[in-house]
Motif scaffolding. Sequence first.
Motif, short mmCIF file in Angstrom:
data_model
loop_
_atom_site.label_atom_id
_atom_site.label_comp_id
_atom_site.label_asym_id
_atom_site.label_seq_id
_atom_site.Cartn_x
_atom_site.Cartn_y
_atom_site.Cartn_z
N ARG A 167 0.81 -1.23 0.00
CA ARG A 167 0.00 0.00 0.00
C ARG A 167 0.84 1.27 0.00
NH1 ARG A 167 -3.07 -3.53 3.25
NH2 ARG A 167 -2.06 -2.86 5.17
N GLY A 168 2.09 1.17 -0.35
CA GLY A 168 2.97 2.34 -0.33
C GLY A 168 3.93 2.27 0.84
N LYS B 65 2.45 2.36 -6.95
CA LYS B 65 1.55 3.29 -6.27
C LYS B 65 1.65 4.68 -6.89
CE LYS B 65 0.57 5.52 -1.88
NZ LYS B 65 1.11 5.90 -0.56
N THR C 55 -2.60 -0.70 -10.37
CA THR C 55 -3.17 -1.56 -9.32
C THR C 55 -2.72 -3.01 -9.46
OG1 THR C 55 -5.15 -1.85 -10.69
CG2 THR C 55 -5.22 -0.11 -9.01
#
Length: 243
Positions: free
Chosen positions: A27-28, A68, A73
Amino acid sequence: KMVSSVLRDARRIVVKVGSSLVTNEGRGLDETAIGEWSRQLAALVRGEGGVPREVVMVSSGAIAEGMKRLGWTARPQEIHELQAAAAVGQMGLAQMYETKLREQGMGSAQVLLTHADLADRERYLNARSTLLTLLRLGVVTDEIKFGDNDTVGALVANLVEADALVILTDQKGLYTADPRKDPSAQFVHEAQAGDLALEAMAGGAGSSIGKGGMITKILAAKRAAGSGASTVIAWGRAEAGLV
């Protein structure tokens, strides 16, 4: 705490951290986790929990961070797209380590290596010379890699003749079987690198387990042992503790 006598006595340590840990499961960049590792790396260098140490950190995460930033995605399949994502992501990854290590009063350096750099004799010697010089200068060296970073972590341990290789993972460590599927799985506290039984536990040498699977860590430990390095495979959440 995962520090054993192996780490307590080690003077030169290679720490490998996977992308799921660095990027909070993709998610980063996880600023909190990287900040905590940087604190612990600095503590290792200063000699807390043992003697002053030289530290090389092999970090994944460039591709996930690049995805990201690019708004992708799904992880691309094409090598040129993976390299493009890594090129974008490594900017933020290196900056994050630099910032967090500087907060701990530590200098840092980034070295980009691939398997090819370590397969060619001249490039191998150049990389070795660079790394040993950086370690002598007292900086924490971050290496941003592409591909199977467990293997490259072991190659770096060989390269700098490290005393220990620490592979941080999102699992609690090595078990006799996958604890998520087999309730009778037993935690393996200590074993001899190269023992074929370990490969069987991790899925077998011919397993199709993806990058970062336990089999790559077992084989990395076997490779690191070739130059005398002990390997610790341990839970890598920041609160677990290097020191």
